[in-house]
Design a protein around this motif. Structure first.
Motif, mmCIF file in Angstrom:
data_model
loop_
_atom_site.group_PDB
_atom_site.id
_atom_site.type_symbol
_atom_site.label_atom_id
_atom_site.label_comp_id
_atom_site.label_asym_id
_atom_site.label_seq_id
_atom_site.Cartn_x
_atom_site.Cartn_y
_atom_site.Cartn_z
ATOM 1 N N LEU A 71 28.509 -43.687 33.829
ATOM 2 C CA LEU A 71 27.424 -44.028 32.912
ATOM 3 C C LEU A 71 27.769 -45.266 32.092
ATOM 4 N N ILE A 72 28.952 -45.291 31.505
ATOM 5 C CA ILE A 72 29.359 -46.441 30.694
ATOM 6 C C ILE A 72 29.399 -47.708 31.537
ATOM 7 N N ASP A 73 29.977 -47.602 32.708
ATOM 8 C CA ASP A 73 30.049 -48.761 33.602
ATOM 9 C C ASP A 73 28.646 -49.257 33.941
ATOM 10 N N SER A 74 27.748 -48.342 34.238
ATOM 11 C CA SER A 74 26.377 -48.711 34.560
ATOM 12 C C SER A 74 25.681 -49.354 33.360
ATOM 13 N N LEU A 75 25.885 -48.806 32.171
ATOM 14 C CA LEU A 75 25.267 -49.383 30.972
ATOM 15 C C LEU A 75 25.798 -50.783 30.693
ATOM 16 N N PHE A 76 27.104 -50.980 30.886
ATOM 17 C CA PHE A 76 27.677 -52.311 30.673
ATOM 18 C C PHE A 76 27.179 -53.317 31.706
ATOM 19 N N THR A 77 27.008 -52.887 32.930
ATOM 20 C CA THR A 77 26.629 -53.838 33.978
ATOM 21 C C THR A 77 25.124 -54.008 34.131
ATOM 22 N N LYS A 78 24.340 -52.923 33.926
ATOM 23 C CA LYS A 78 22.900 -52.985 34.174
ATOM 24 C C LYS A 78 22.049 -52.825 32.927
ATOM 25 N N GLY A 79 22.666 -52.415 31.813
ATOM 26 C CA GLY A 79 21.897 -52.165 30.602
ATOM 27 C C GLY A 79 21.181 -50.827 30.685
ATOM 28 N N ILE A 80 20.212 -50.618 29.787
ATOM 29 C CA ILE A 80 19.507 -49.331 29.758
ATOM 30 C C ILE A 80 18.269 -49.308 30.646
#
Length: 193
Positions: free
Chosen positions: A168-177
């Motif tokens: 989740l954190i990786d996805s939020l950092f790379t793709k945002g919300i």
């Protein structure tokens, strides 16, 4: 006659455990030495053999957790999975219950700032030029977000697995919300998690 070291360590740890339990539930200003002593099964004079006051006890707790995290970070080679490395350093800290207390609802902003200042989390950002004028802002965003997510995770009693949180954190950092939230509604086909 000197007390045996294991007895004094056990007594000190009992005070720390009781304090952390109380600190999870109320602000430090509402915690009394008498309350800690009573719940520990000792008297106030025994408390004063170990700590000068509640703030000395808090400082001891913070120092221990910082030392534990620093040792964890120093003892590992960081991979390309830097978020995972950072979370493991926090999660492997000596006692998660202590972290839960100092990062809890009544924990001190001072400790969070101290954590950011004393722990070299910027080591976790690979291939990043610290000469850039934006560097301090990007590092602050990265570290603050990481600590906030970890804080929420332990506050929610680790309701996600470590792997799910990291993903989740990786996805939020790379793709945002964006993959998770569209026009005020949660996207049922959220990608990445």
């Amino acid at each position: 006659m000197n007390k045996q070291p294991e007895i004094t360590d056990k007594t000190r740890q009992t005070f720390i455990n009781v304090f952390c339990d109380l600190y999870c539930r109320k602000p430090i200003e509402k915690i009394s030495i008498q309350e800690i002593a009573n719940q520990s099964g000792y008297n106030r004079s025994t408390f004063y053999q170990y700590f000068t006051d509640i703030y000395d006890l808090l400082d001891c707790v913070e120092e221990r957790i910082l030392k534990s995290i620093k040792e964890e970070m120093a003892g590992r080679e960081f991979s390309t999975h830097t978020i995972q490395d950072a979370l493991q350093c926090l999660e492997n800290a000596e006692e998660i219950s202590v972290l839960k207390a100092v990062l809890g609802d009544y924990g001190s902003v001072h400790f969070v700032e101290r954590l950011k200042r004393e722990i070299p989390f910027e080591r976790l950002i690979m291939d990043f030029s610290t000469d850039d004028v934006l560097a301090p802002y990007i590092i602050e965003f990265y570290i603050s977000t990481l600590i906030s997510m970890f804080r929420l995770w332990i506050h929610r009693d680790k309701d996600l697995s470590s792997e799910e949180l990291i993903k989740l954190i990786d996805s939020l950092f790379t793709k945002g919300i964006t993959p998770y939230h569209i026009f005020g509604t949660v996207n049922p086909q959220r990608s990445g998690v």
